[in-house]
Design an enzyme around this catalytic site. Structure first.
Site, PDB file in Angstrom:
ATOM      1  N   TYR A   1       1.411  11.332  15.270  1.00  0.00           N
ATOM      2  CA  TYR A   1       2.088  10.394  14.379  1.00  0.00           C
ATOM      3  C   TYR A   1       2.742   9.272  15.182  1.00  0.00           C
ATOM      4  CZ  TYR A   1       5.711   8.629  11.203  1.00  0.00           C
ATOM      5  OH  TYR A   1       6.536   7.813  10.453  1.00  0.00           O
TER       6      TYR A   1
ATOM      7  N   GLY B   1       8.311   6.902  -2.822  1.00  0.00           N
ATOM      8  CA  GLY B   1       8.953   6.765  -1.517  1.00  0.00           C
ATOM      9  C   GLY B   1       9.325   5.352  -1.127  1.00  0.00           C
ATOM     10  N   ILE B   2       9.201   5.067   0.176  1.00  0.00           N
ATOM     11  CA  ILE B   2       9.560   3.748   0.704  1.00  0.00           C
ATOM     12  C   ILE B   2       8.708   2.663   0.076  1.00  0.00           C
ATOM     13  CG2 ILE B   2       9.515   2.317   2.787  1.00  0.00           C
ATOM     14  CD1 ILE B   2      10.373   4.784   4.382  1.00  0.00           C
ATOM     15  N   GLY B   3       7.422   2.918  -0.094  1.00  0.00           N
ATOM     16  CA  GLY B   3       6.538   1.910  -0.672  1.00  0.00           C
ATOM     17  C   GLY B   3       6.952   1.512  -2.074  1.00  0.00           C
TER      18      GLY B   3
ATOM     19  N   SER C   1       2.327   2.745  -2.552  1.00  0.00           N
ATOM     20  CA  SER C   1       3.566   2.358  -3.227  1.00  0.00           C
ATOM     21  C   SER C   1       3.820   3.105  -4.534  1.00  0.00           C
ATOM     22  CB  SER C   1       3.566   0.849  -3.491  1.00  0.00           C
ATOM     23  OG  SER C   1       2.348   0.408  -4.054  1.00  0.00           O
ATOM     24  N   THR C   2       3.178   4.257  -4.729  1.00  0.00           N
ATOM     25  CA  THR C   2       3.454   5.032  -5.937  1.00  0.00           C
ATOM     26  C   THR C   2       4.710   5.883  -5.800  1.00  0.00           C
ATOM     27  OG1 THR C   2       1.983   6.822  -5.200  1.00  0.00           O
ATOM     28  CG2 THR C   2       1.019   5.097  -6.596  1.00  0.00           C
TER      29      THR C   2
ATOM     30  N   SER D   1       7.774   2.867  12.567  1.00  0.00           N
ATOM     31  CA  SER D   1       8.801   3.906  12.590  1.00  0.00           C
ATOM     32  C   SER D   1       9.505   3.886  13.934  1.00  0.00           C
ATOM     33  CB  SER D   1       8.162   5.286  12.377  1.00  0.00           C
ATOM     34  OG  SER D   1       9.070   6.327  12.659  1.00  0.00           O
TER      35      SER D   1
ATOM     36  N   THR E   1       0.828  -1.194   0.000  1.00  0.00           N
ATOM     37  CA  THR E   1       0.000   0.000   0.000  1.00  0.00           C
ATOM     38  C   THR E   1       0.871   1.256   0.000  1.00  0.00           C
ATOM     39  OG1 THR E   1      -0.185   0.110   2.433  1.00  0.00           O
ATOM     40  CG2 THR E   1      -1.822  -1.209   1.244  1.00  0.00           C
TER      41      THR E   1
END
Length: 268
Positions: free
Chosen positions: A154, A18-20, A15-16, A141, A13
């Site tokens: 957060y 960055g980390i994803g 995932s367009t 995180s 999820t």
């Protein structure tokens, strides 16, 4: 070491980018067929096309939908009924003083960072148990351990993810399905890069921003316990995720695995 994921179906999820995106790419490079998720069809399509170009791997498909709300998550599941690997990566962050965080923000952060993973894990994990193999990963995180005073809401959600992941691991114990959390530290994702550029330009520097130097300065000031003294790369986080999704990590479950550069001062 058995890292091959050929024939496995994965959903990452958020995932367009960055980390994803890096996680999706790493899983694809190990042979998995990976569903790319994002809120809009256009961003998902662009990410799928880019991943196919960068990896020469045809096994990327789109799974658009806003998993932060029940209807969006249901659409994703309807279009992708079964997966072997679920990476709950969708998340948001925003620095804001505690006394200025309204109820709406607490709910928004919890729905996005926690309930998205709860909903999808509830939908997909029973099928993994029936098949006797599966991987569920929550991208938490180091802020879930070291609650950041500048964004308590957060940090709260990242702690909650650790609790959900451990509880789910206990629930499916002995089934062949593993559930783990990965705790990145400060990471040079696209969002963080944009943030540092805006900060530097706001300070009147103008021109190109040296992201490595800016990252080292940020870590020195805000995460001084870091042992690597720099921001991690998205690929370094993705490598940990790819490993725990692989057959080689079959004895690792219920764990909180840090890729934080040693920010958390703990030996366990």
């Amino acid at each position: 070491m058995q890292l091959d994921l050929s024939g496995k179906r994965a959903l990452v999820t958020g995932s367009t980018g960055g980390i994803g995106y890096a996680i999706a790419k790493a899983l694809g490079e190990l042979g998995a067929n990976v569903a790319i998720n994002g809120r809009t069809q256009d961003r998902v399509r662009d990410a799928v096309e880019r991943l196919k170009r960068e990896t020469s791997h045809a096994g990327f498909i789109g799974a658009p939908g806003d998993v932060a709300n029940p209807d969006g998550a249901a659409r994703v599941v309807a279009g992708l009924p079964d997966v072997d690997i679920l990476v709950n990566n969708t998340g948001i962050f925003e620095p804001k003083p505690f006394f200025e965080i309204p109820d709406e923000d607490w709910h928004r952060f919890f729905d996005t960072n926690v309930m998205s993973g709860v909903r999808l894990s509830r939908a997909y994990t029973p099928g993994m148990v029936e098949r006797g193999w599966g991987r569920v990963v929550f991208i938490s995180s180091e802020s879930g351990v070291n609650i950041p005073v500048e964004m308590v809401h957060y940090g709260m959600t990242k702690t909650a993810q650790l609790a959900v992941a451990r509880g789910l691991a206990e629930t499916v114990s002995g089934s062949g399905v593993t559930v783990n959390s990965v705790l990145p530290g400060p990471t040079l994702s696209e969002g963080v890069a944009d943030f540092m550029k805006s900060m530097a330009q706001g300070g009147g520097t103008g021109g190109e921003v040296d992201l490595d130097a800016a990252g080292r300065a940020f870590v020195a000031e805000h995460r001084p316990t870091s042992l690597i003294g720099r921001l991690a790369t998205v690929e370094e986080v993705a490598s940990m995720v790819a490993y725990i999704c692989s057959p080689a990590a079959s004895a690792t479950s219920g764990a909180a695995l840090r890729v934080d550069g040693g920010v958390v001062r703990s030996i366990v």
